[in-house]
Each structure stands twice: as structure tokens, then as C-alpha cells.
Design a protein around this motif. Structure first.
Motif, PDB file in Angstrom:
ATOM      1  N   ILE A  50      36.579  14.398  86.867  1.00 21.55           N
ATOM      2  CA  ILE A  50      37.018  13.583  85.726  1.00 21.55           C
ATOM      3  C   ILE A  50      35.859  13.328  84.763  1.00 21.55           C
ATOM      4  N   ASN A  51      34.664  13.031  85.311  1.00 21.20           N
ATOM      5  CA  ASN A  51      33.505  12.847  84.439  1.00 21.20           C
ATOM      6  C   ASN A  51      33.196  14.102  83.633  1.00 21.20           C
ATOM      7  N   ALA A  52      33.207  15.257  84.327  1.00 23.94           N
ATOM      8  CA  ALA A  52      32.915  16.512  83.627  1.00 23.94           C
ATOM      9  C   ALA A  52      33.925  16.739  82.515  1.00 23.94           C
ATOM     10  N   GLY A  53      35.183  16.405  82.819  1.00 25.41           N
ATOM     11  CA  GLY A  53      36.235  16.602  81.819  1.00 25.41           C
ATOM     12  C   GLY A  53      36.028  15.687  80.628  1.00 25.41           C
ATOM     13  N   GLU A  54      35.756  14.409  80.892  1.00 23.86           N
ATOM     14  CA  GLU A  54      35.626  13.457  79.800  1.00 23.86           C
ATOM     15  C   GLU A  54      34.399  13.737  78.936  1.00 23.86           C
ATOM     16  N   MET A  55      33.334  14.214  79.590  1.00 20.64           N
ATOM     17  CA  MET A  55      32.132  14.503  78.811  1.00 20.64           C
ATOM     18  C   MET A  55      32.125  15.942  78.320  1.00 20.64           C
ATOM     19  N   SER A  56      33.175  16.659  78.625  1.00 17.20           N
ATOM     20  CA  SER A  56      33.294  18.100  78.372  1.00 17.20           C
ATOM     21  C   SER A  56      32.010  18.860  78.718  1.00 17.20           C
ATOM     22  N   LYS A  57      31.592  18.707  79.969  1.00 17.78           N
ATOM     23  CA  LYS A  57      30.416  19.432  80.462  1.00 17.78           C
ATOM     24  C   LYS A  57      30.857  20.514  81.443  1.00 17.78           C
ATOM     25  N   LYS A  58      30.177  21.645  81.373  1.00 17.20           N
ATOM     26  CA  LYS A  58      30.407  22.720  82.327  1.00 17.20           C
ATOM     27  C   LYS A  58      29.125  22.933  83.128  1.00 17.20           C
ATOM     28  N   VAL A  59      29.217  23.703  84.191  1.00 10.93           N
ATOM     29  CA  VAL A  59      28.024  24.035  84.972  1.00 10.93           C
ATOM     30  C   VAL A  59      27.050  24.761  84.056  1.00 10.93           C
ATOM     31  N   GLY A  60      25.783  24.326  84.043  1.00 12.84           N
ATOM     32  CA  GLY A  60      24.774  24.946  83.174  1.00 12.84           C
ATOM     33  C   GLY A  60      24.490  24.133  81.929  1.00 12.84           C
ATOM     34  N   ASP A  61      25.422  23.193  81.595  1.00 10.76           N
ATOM     35  CA  ASP A  61      25.200  22.346  80.408  1.00 10.76           C
ATOM     36  C   ASP A  61      24.119  21.305  80.698  1.00 10.76           C
ATOM     37  N   TYR A  62      23.587  20.714  79.600  1.00 14.14           N
ATOM     38  CA  TYR A  62      22.601  19.650  79.759  1.00 14.14           C
ATOM     39  C   TYR A  62      23.253  18.297  79.591  1.00 14.14           C
ATOM     40  N   LEU A  63      22.622  17.318  80.203  1.00 15.64           N
ATOM     41  CA  LEU A  63      23.132  15.957  80.150  1.00 15.64           C
ATOM     42  C   LEU A  63      21.917  15.059  79.925  1.00 15.64           C
ATOM     43  N   THR A  64      22.092  14.028  79.081  1.00 12.78           N
ATOM     44  CA  THR A  64      20.953  13.156  78.831  1.00 12.78           C
ATOM     45  C   THR A  64      21.221  11.765  79.393  1.00 12.78           C
ATOM     46  N   LEU A  65      20.378  11.341  80.334  1.00 12.94           N
ATOM     47  CA  LEU A  65      20.443   9.967  80.824  1.00 12.94           C
ATOM     48  C   LEU A  65      19.368   9.169  80.113  1.00 12.94           C
ATOM     49  N   VAL A  66      19.635   7.885  79.894  1.00  9.94           N
ATOM     50  CA  VAL A  66      18.603   7.042  79.302  1.00  9.94           C
ATOM     51  C   VAL A  66      18.151   6.065  80.379  1.00  9.94           C
ATOM     52  N   ILE A  67      16.885   6.234  80.805  1.00  9.47           N
ATOM     53  CA  ILE A  67      16.354   5.374  81.860  1.00  9.47           C
ATOM     54  C   ILE A  67      15.157   4.611  81.302  1.00  9.47           C
ATOM     55  N   GLU A  68      15.251   3.301  81.284  1.00  8.38           N
ATOM     56  CA  GLU A  68      14.223   2.423  80.713  1.00  8.38           C
ATOM     57  C   GLU A  68      13.848   2.879  79.301  1.00  8.38           C
TER      58      GLU A  68
END
Lengths: 252, 768
Positions: free
Chosen positions: B535-553
């Protein structure tokens, strides 16, 4: 002469209370083996009811019927079916064929019950009978694809399949033209000549005149009888005259 | 004259007319009930949520809270109408005793609150805001429903005594789907018991413009405000409140569709049979110059009459039954204001059913155009060629006994007639097998793969991060443990495609220890890798190999998506990664343990439960059954209901068809009997007809269940977060027991339905 059927004071009533009426009012009949008989009468005289009673197709309220030395009123429903299937043949006014089956299947139907292993023998016999009555080429036709006369011949083949002791015909020529009717009667004569008893129910004097004994019915009783020599193809006019005179005499 | 024809016709076929009417009445009743329920549900729901002033946005938070910062956020955001922080005093179930019952076995998070001042009011059963006095306790309505407690009972909370003064409706936590339940106490009492539990905060907002909720959520997340817990919006509250009754409505509509389909089928069947019977009369009417529409009118009027009567009965029944179905809505949400609208909508629904039937009859009657007057009068039957099966002749038949042959031949020759029965049997087989397969699938061990859980023996979950080490130390020194791993779930900010930030729950730890199945890709192995739930992959429209950005501090961290997995837990929105992080608060920690000797599982579960009373220790099977337990139970119930429903329909329809067939086939039955076929021969022919149709029906129904049914069930399951879905079939139930039950019912129904064949008199029926 051995009797194939003995009907003894058969009573059959319809309706209830004051409306009650005896359609068969103590009728006694005997038919010899190999005999060709007919029952004449106007409609409502009880002739068809008599045939249904003698053949075990319908029960009755009094008297008894002995067929081939067996008392039919003492025989169970299933055994009655067996007797009808193996020892009796029936030809009706309307060709009583099943719509789903072709002509050949309709003819072999009564022989096939519990007898499927003999299908080759049965079909050989059916084809021989069809050839004999002149419908050999029709075996694969549906019943709606042939004429009334042809259908009636198929019905006779079906009646003959189990080599019955007696054939019952209820107005078998009633819905045919006179040429077809004559041809059908020729077939019945042939069957009878082979030794099978035949009992026809008819109101047609021409049909009755072909038989050797005619029973006249009125109001549920046999009122008179006429004996003729076996029909040999000759003197049809003379026989017919005797029948019509008798009919006038007793007023039917 | 029309009236007399119709009346005689109905009198002659009472059973058939009655059955058709029952089906129509059932369909109308269900349509009307569905309409009444929909209107009342939405009305009652609106009333409840208006009276309670349900928050538009609620953030649950455990841990420290900076109220000043929240206050300034609320003041600065110009969409905020009102704002409040509510305390929710969570308490272990063992500390709550209501009457004679302790809540120690309760799966709910039970907690205490005081009445709110501005909004999110707790209401009594009359919809009024509760004014609670000292020593009084108001109990969530769920505990009234399951008879845990009644008004006037004593309640003991951690040693302090209360009197149960009433029950409360809670517009945010009413639903059984909501994990938390709020009890209401006075301010003074709350202060007294405050030290005995753990405080969780409900940060609630009422917005001026709810349509801008999306922007508000983003603003809240971007501001980095308290977010250690679930976020719920008004829409979700509404959905949760509506869902159980909504499901009921959905089921009613589904059953209704089936009943309508079956009503159509039996109308079609009786009508076709009637046309066949009346073939000659129709021809005669045509011949003497009656217009087609005149002839149609006779038949149409009869069915319009049946449909009208059925509709009226259906409406009356729906009024009788509505109270029962509305009980739940009335209890949880109160009365609806627009119940008169409900009746009107119910009537409109019934009118639609009525119109559909009349239109359908009219459609079937189109067949009249094809009837040739000349043919009808001459032959009395349709001269249509018997299509197919011509080569299937008695003379070539080596396989079947003559009776069986005649049965099958009849089916093949009158396909159109039997198609109706077939369709009903296919539907029955379908509705019998699909719920069974679904139940079997979700209750099977392999279903664990859809839950994002690896293959281990027991799990210990704690929300207190300080105590994790204590557990790990014990586990590490336990010689029975062959392997263990610690998985910590934290909330991070993730950048969405439009640049805004949202919260995401990430489970950190070694995901190679107990690998799960990935529908695509593999487990994350390096610090810069992450796996997403479906469901997360679907909502963020991410596929295997895509990049994702987390914001930490405040710093951005780039991660590569390495895999996508099924997960039906936590709303289906989870992620897995291996990097270490010390910044964010721990939401919960799970210690997954594998034992070398499986027979020790029970003893370890109870041992660890006692030892770590602050944590939840459960055997993994038990965990699965607890998490999915209620769902499994309701699917199981549904599958039994479906079986019973399918069998009842099968019996009714088979009975109806057989009775009709015998009536129709009087003539051929008489002929058969004259030719020396016994009653049992004839019965055998009918049984082989229905068994033949049934076998085809079962095969088609089973195929359909495993293809279309699997797709449908898959769609349902995937909405909870599973990816590819395959039925786990219990062959004994699906391929043996169900068909056997159907065969048995069909046989019985055929026997009863054809019993009148024995009474047919040759002499009365052989003359045309």
C-alpha cells in the motif's frame, strides 16, 4: 383354443354420488390366441376404456382381467409395466412418439430398457421391421420430419419390437387418409397372419370389416357381436355391408 | 376475459406462482431494507458526529508534549477553528473491573478521560453531552452490547470504587475497529487515578474548511509537531463508524442481486414452459387476427400481478424487519432525522425491482414474434430443429443405461429450458465455494506471508524502549533460543512527490534473520536501502529501484527501494530498513525469537509473559489468530451462511423446476408408462436430468469460483494490503463435501418434485 385375454364382468365408474355412471357396466370379453378382433361403438360407449382396462393401463372397480393366465388385478405396478413392455404392443390414434428421439430410437425405446447389451440385435430387428412396413430410409429423421402415415408405421414397428402376444390399437387409422389407412390395415393383417393377436378399437366400419370378430358396445356394455371369416383380400364390400347392416340393426 | 384467463392460469399453477412471488418478495424486501439502512445509517451518523462535534484531525501521541509549540501552531494556522489537547489515561485491563467482569482479556486499549470542553464530546444514549459527577463512571457502549456490565453496577478501577451511571457514545472510538475505548470520569476522580496508568495525548483540531484537510495534514507534519502515534481524520472516523453496518448493507445488496437473478431465472423458466404449453393457442390467437401486443398483454399482466403482489409483501416484510437491523445503528449512533426519506427510498427501490421484472418479461415474450400461426395450429409445437446432440442416439449409446440416456438426451434437446436451472446451480456452487476458499485462505498458516511477518516462533512487543535491553539480555542467555532479532519501529518524515512531507513508520533491524516473502525485489541489506509495503509503494508510486527521501533531524537521507512486500497489519502502511538511528522516538520494539525445540513454545510464552509484564509476549500462531481473529470468525460465519443459503436456493429451484417439468411432460410420461416403463424408471430419468445439469453446474461453478472468485477475493484482500493473492483450497471441502451436499439436496428435491409423476394416469393423458 387358448385364451390370451379373459375379461370377466369388468366394471369401471366415473364421477361421484348422483353423477356416478358406469363407463364399463359388467363387460365380459374373451380373446383367443391369434385372433383378430375389433370393438366398435360411438364415442363415449366405453370402447377405449375397455382397452385400457384389458391392457392393465388403467384400474377398474369390479370384475377381473386374466392375461396370459395371470390375474392382472393381483399383479403389482412394476410387474404390470413389465407385462406391457414384453407381452403387449400398443398403437394409438395419435402417434405417441417422444419428440427428443429420432424415429429409430423411438422404435427401439421399449426394448432397450435394461437390455442395452443387445443393442445390435435390437437394432437389426428394428431395421428389419422398418423395411417390412416401408420406412427403412427414415431411421435418422426427427419425428416432425415425417408424415402421419409414416409415423403410424413407426408406431407399429415399436409395438412389434418385443414380439408381443397381442397388439392393441386405439383408432390406429383415425387420423390418416383412406389410402394410408388401408396400408396400415394391411400391416395389421400381416402381423395377425404371423400368429399375433390383434385387438382394435374403432368407429370406422371399414376397419372393423377387416377383423374376424366385431364387438359392438353401447353405454358400457357389449350389446352384440358379429363373426366374419378371416380376411383374405377378397369380398371387402360384402364384409363392409354386413358390418353396416349390424350397426343399423343395433342403432350405433 | 383477460382477467379470467389469468385467474384460471394462476389457480392451475399455485405452487409455481407462489414460489415466483416469494422470490420477488424477498428481492423487494432486501432492496427496501438496504435503502432504509443506507438512509438511516448516514442520517444517524451525521447526527452523532454533529452532536459530538467530532474532531477533523486527531493526532495520538505518547511521550513528552510541547503544548506551547502546539498552541502557537494552532494560532498561526488560519484554517484552525478550535484546538485542544485531551489526556487519555491508558490502563491495563487487569486494573479495570466492571461489575463481575475484569477486562484483563480485553483486546482493547481501555483508558479514562474527562468530558471535553470545546468539542469531541462524549454523549449519553439520548445524544446529550454527559455531565459526570464524582464517583460516577460512564462506560463505552461496546461493553453494554456484550453484556459486560449494566447501569448501577459497581466498578473498581485500580482499587478505587465507582458506580456505573450510564453508557456513552464516543464518535471517535465507538467502532469495534478502533483499538482504543474511552471511559468517562469526573475531573476530580481523573486526578486521583492519573498516577496509576500511562498518559497518552489526543491532539485534536476542528478546522474552518475541512476540504483543506490535506494541506493541514502536510502543514502539521512539516512543522515537526508531536506525532508518536496514529493520525486519524474526520473521514476515517466516519468510515470506522459506518463500516460494520456498511458491510451489512453490502451483504444485503449482494444477496439481493442474487435473489433478483434467481427470480428472473424462475420467471424465464415458467414463462418458456408456459409458451411451449400454449403454443397452439398462441398460434390460433395470431391466426384469428389478435395483435401481438394483445397476446403479450395476457402474459405480461399475469407477471405484473405476481410482481406487484410480491413487491407489496416485500415492502411489508421490510417494515417488519427494519427494527431488527436498525437496532445496532440506533444503539451506537442514535435516531436518524430523515427516516421518512428512508421509506420513500425503499419504495423507489421496490419500484425499480418491479419495473425490472416487467421489462424482463416483456423481453422474454419477444419470442412470440417467431411463432408461426400455421405451424402452431398444424403441429401444436415449435418446429424448431433440435440443435446439436443429433448424434447422441440411443442406438449408439453404449455408456449409459437407457433411463440415464433418456435423461441426458432430454437436457441436450431442451437446452434453453435447462439453461435456467444450470445458471442457478452455477450461482449456488459459486456462492458456496468462494467464501469457503476465502476462509480457508485467511485461516491457513501460509497466510502469514501476507502479514509481513517472518517465520519465527514467538514475539515480544514492548512500547517502553528503555526496557528492551532487559528483554534482550534474558533472551540472549536462554539456551533454548536458537536465533533472535530485534526490530524497532520508528516514525520518520518522508518526502512525497510534490515535495511535502508525510509520516512513515519504518521497522529497523536485521531483516535477513527471519526473511519474509517479497512480491517484488528483496530485503534491504545496506544502510541506504528500504523495502515498502504494497500500500505504501502504491500511494507513493514507488517501484523497486526507485529512490526515496527520508528526513531525519532535518537532514535528507536517500534510500533505494529494494523490495515490496504484502502487509495487512498497521493499516497496510509499513516499511523495512536496516540503518541505525538514534534521533526519533521508538514507537514499539518487537523481539522475534526462534526456539530450537518447538515443544518449549508454550512454556516460554508464559514464562516471558510473567517476567516481562510490561510487554506483550505471544506465540506467533496466537498472534496471527488474535490480529485476524475477528475477521476470520466473520468470514467463517459468512461461509456457513453462504452454504446454507446456496442449499436452500438449490432445493427451492430444483423443486420448482421438477414440478414444472412433470406437469409439462405429462404426455411423454404417459407414453413411457404405456410402453412399459415403471415409475422408478421415470424417476431415474428425472434424477439423471437434474444430476447431469448439476454436474455441469458444479464444474462451471467451481471453475468460476477459482477464477473469478479468486479475483474478487483478491481485490478484497488487496484493499487490506496484500499483493498477489491465491486461494488456499481445502480440496476435501471445496471439491468433495460441497458437491456432495449439492448432489444430496438436488436428489432429495428431485425425488420430492417428481413424486407426482407416479400419479399420472395413462388413460387421461395419452390422448392429445
Amino acid at each position: 383354443m387358448k385364451k390370451i385375454i379373459i375379461g370377466d364382468h369388468i366394471v369401471k365408474a366415473f364421477g361421484e354420488g348422483d353423477e356416478q355412471r358406469n363407463v364399463l357396466d359388467g363387460v365380459s370379453v374373451e380373446i383367443n390366441e391369434g385372433e383378430f378382433v375389433s370393438v366398435m361403438g360411438s364415442s363415449g360407449s366405453g370402447k377405449s376404456t375397455l382397452m385400457f382396462a384389458l391392457s392393465g393401463m388403467d384400474g377398474f372397480d369390479g370384475g377381473k382381467v386374466v392375461f396370459d393366465s395371470r390375474d392382472l388385478s393381483a399383479v403389482g405396478e412394476n410387474e404390470l409395466s413389465d407385462i406391457r413392455r414384453t407381452k403387449m404392443g400398443f398403437v394409438f390414434q395419435q402417434p405417441t412418439m417422444l419428440k427428443n428421439l429420432n424415429i429409430l430410437d423411438n422404435i427401439i425405446l421399449p426394448s432397450m430398457r435394461g437390455n442395452r447389451k443387445n443393442v445390435v440385435k435390437i437394432s437389426e430387428k428394428a431395421r428389419a421391421l422398418m423395411k417390412r412396413v416401408g420406412i427403412a430410409e427414415l431411421e435418422k429423421r426427427d419425428i416432425i420430419q415425417v408424415s402421419g402415415g409414416q409415423l403410424q408405421r413407426a408406431g407399429i414397428c415399436r409395438a412389434l419390437m418385443n414380439s408381443p402376444k397381442i397388439i392393441f390399437g386405439d383408432e390406429p387409422t383415425g387420423s390418416l387418409n383412406s389410402k394410408s389407412a388401408q396400408e396400415i390395415m394391411d400391416i395389421f393383417s400381416e402381423i395377425n397372419a404371423d400368429g399375433t393377436s390383434v385387438m382394435l378399437v374403432t368407429h370406422d366400419a371399414k376397419v372393423a370389416a377387416r377383423t374376424e370378430r366385431i364387438m359392438f358396445m353401447r353405454d358400457g356394455k357389449i350389446v352384440s357381436e358379429l363373426k366374419l371369416p378371416k380376411f383374405d383380400g377378397m369380398d371387402m364390400d360384402g364384409r363392409l355391408e354386413k358390418v353396416t347392416v349390424k350397426m343399423l340393426e343395433i342403432g350405433i | 376475459m383477460y382477467f379470467r384467463i389469468i385467474r384460471n392460469d394462476i389457480l392451475k399453477s399455485k405452487a409455481i406462482t407462489l414460489t415466483t412471488m416469494i422470490f420477488v418478495a424477498a428481492a423487494s424486501m432486501l432492496v427496501s431494507l438496504a435503502a432504509i439502512l443506507v438512509v438511516n445509517l448516514s442520517g444517524a451518523l451525521d447526527t452523532l458526529m454533529t452532536q459530538a462535534k467530532t474532531p477533523h484531525f486527531m493526532q495520538m501521541h505518547s511521550g513528552d508534549i510541547d503544548t506551547a509549540r502546539l498552541k502557537s501552531f494552532a494560532e498561526q494556522n488560519n484554517n484552525v477553528e478550535e484546538y485542544q489537547v485531551v489526556e487519555f489515561l491508558g490502563m491495563d485491563g487487569t486494573q479495570i473491573i466492571l461489575g463481575d467482569h475484569s477486562l484483563s482479556d480485553s483486546v482493547q486499549d481501555n483508558g479514562f478521560s474527562i468530558q471535553n470542553e470545546k468539542f469531541d464530546y462524549l454523549l449519553d444514549l439520548n445524544g446529550n453531552i454527559i455531565n459526570v459527577s464524582d464517583g460516577e463512571l460512564y462506560v463505552p457502549i461496546t461493553y453494554m452490547r456484550d453484556n459486560t456490565v449494566s447501569v448501577g453496577d459497581k466498578a473498581v478501577i485500580n482499587g478505587k470504587e465507582f458506580t456505573v451511571s450510564g453508557f456513552l457514545r464516543d464518535s471517535t472510538m465507538n467502532s469495534s475497529l478502533s483499538a482504543s475505548k474511552r471511559f468517562l470520569v469526573s475531573n476530580k476522580d481523573f486526578a486521583e487515578i492519573k498516577e496509576l496508568g500511562s498518559i497518552e495525548y489526543l491532539i485534536e483540531f476542528k478546522l474552518k474548511d475541512f476540504s483543506a484537510i490535506g494541506e493541514f495534514e502536510t502543514a502539521y507534519a512539516s512543522a515537526g509537531l508531536e506525532a508518536n502515534g496514529p493520525t486519524v481524520t474526520y473521514t476515517l472516523f466516519k468510515t470506522m463508524n459506518a463500516i460494520s453496518d456498511g458491510m451489512l448493507i453490502a451483504v444485503i445488496l449482494l444477496v439481493c442481486a442474487l435473489v433478483v437473478a434467481i427470480a428472473f431465472m424462475s420467471i424465464r423458466f415458467t414463462l418458456l414452459a408456459k409458451i411451449e404449453d400454449d403454443y397452439r393457442e398462441i398460434g390460433v390467437m395470431k391466426a384469428i387476427g389478435l395483435r401481438l401486443s394483445d397476446i403479450k398483454k395476457i402474459y405480461l399482466a399475469k407477471y405484473a400481478g405476481i410482481a406487484a403482489a410480491g413487491s407489496i409483501f416485500g415492502f411489508i416484510f421490510s417494515l417488519m424487519f427494519q427494527g431488527m437491523l436498525l437496532e445496532n445503528i440506533r444503539l451506537y449512533m442514535g435516531e436518524s432525522e430523515n427516516s421518512s426519506v428512508a421509506l420513500v427510498l425503499g419504495i423507489i427501490g421496490i419500484l425499480l425491482v418491479f419495473l425490472a421484472i416487467v421489462t424482463y418479461v416483456n423481453f422474454v415474450l419477444k419470442r412470440f414474434q417467431k411463432i408461426s400461426a400455421a405451424e402452431a395450429i398444424r403441429f401444436g409445437t415449435s418446429q424448431e430443429k433440435i440443435a446439436g446432440a443429433k448424434r447422441f442416439t440411443l442406438i449408439r449409446n453404449r455408456l449409459f443405461s437407457t433411463n440415464i440416456f433418456l435423461g441426458i438426451k432430454d437436457v441436450l434437446a431442451r437446452k434453453r429450458l435447462y439453461a435456467t436451472m444450470l445458471v442457478v446451480l452455477v450461482i449456488s456452487a459459486f456462492i458456496m465455494i468462494v467464501p469457503q476458499n476465502l476462509y480457508n485462505t485467511i485461516s491457513s498458516k501460509s497466510f502469514i506471508q501476507y502479514m509481513g511477518i517472518g517465520n519465527y516462533d514467538l514475539r515480544i512487543q514492548t512500547n517502553i524502549s528503555d526496557k528492551t535491553n532487559e528483554i534482550v539480555k534474558t533472551i540472549d542467555s536462554d539456551s533454548a533460543v536458537s536465533k533472535y532479532t530485534v526490530l524497532t519501529t520508528k516514525t520518520f518524515k518522508v518526502k512525497t512527490s510534490n515535495g511535502s512531507e508525510e509520516n512513515i513508520k519504518v521497522e529497523l533491524g536485521d531483516h535477513a534473520a527471519f526473511p519474509i516473502e517479497y512480491s517484488e525485489g528483496r530485503a534491504p541489506a545496506r544502510d541506504d536501502e528500504i523495502a515498502l509495503s504494497v500500500i505504501n509503494a502504491g500511494e507513493m508510486s514507488k517501484k523497486v529501484g526507485d529512490y526515496l527521501t527520508l528526513v531525519i533531524e532535518g537532514k535528507e537521507k536517500y534510500l533505494t527501494v529494494t523490495g515490496i512486500y504484502s502487509d495487512v497489519t498497521n493499516g497496510g502502511k509499513t516499511a523495512k530498513a536496516v540503518f541505525t538511528d538514534n534521533s526519533a522516538n521508538v514507537m514499539w520494539t518487537i523481539i522475534c525469537v526462534e526456539l530450537s525445540d518447538k515443544s518449549l513454545i508454550d512454556s516460554r510464552v508464559s514464562g516471558y509473559s510473567d517476567k516481562f509484564d510490561f510487554a506483550k509476549t505471544s506465540d506467533i500462531d496466537e498472534y496471527v489468530s488474535q490480529t485476524l481473529g475477528s475477521t476470520i470468525n466473520s468470514v467463517e460465519m459468512a461461509s456457513y451462511t453462504a452454504v446454507a443459503f446456496a442449499l436452500v436456493i438449490t432445493v427451492l429451484v430444483t423443486l420448482l423446476f421438477m414440478k414444472m417439468l412433470v406437469a409439462k411432460d405429462r404426455y411423454s410420461i404417459a407414453v413411457m408408462k404405456a410402453l412399459g416403463f415403471t415409475n422408478s424408471d421415470i424417476k431415474a430419468q428425472y434424477v439423471s436430468r437434474s444430476v447431469f445439469v448439476l454436474i455441469v453446474g458444479i464444474i462451471l461453478g467451481t471453475l468460476l469460483a477459482n477464477t473469478l472468485g479468486e479475483v474478487l477475493a483478491g481485490a478484497l484482500i488487496s484493499s487490506f494490503g496484500a499483493s498477489k493473492f491465491n486461494f488456499t483450497v481445502n480440496p476435501f471441502n471445496a471439491y468433495l463435501l460441497s458437491p456432495l451436499m449439492m448432489i444430496f439436496t438436488v436428489l432429495i428435491a428431485t425425488m420430492i418434485g417428481t413424486s407426482s409423476a407416479g400419479k399420472i394416469k395413462i388413460s387421461e393423458n395419452i390422448k392429445e
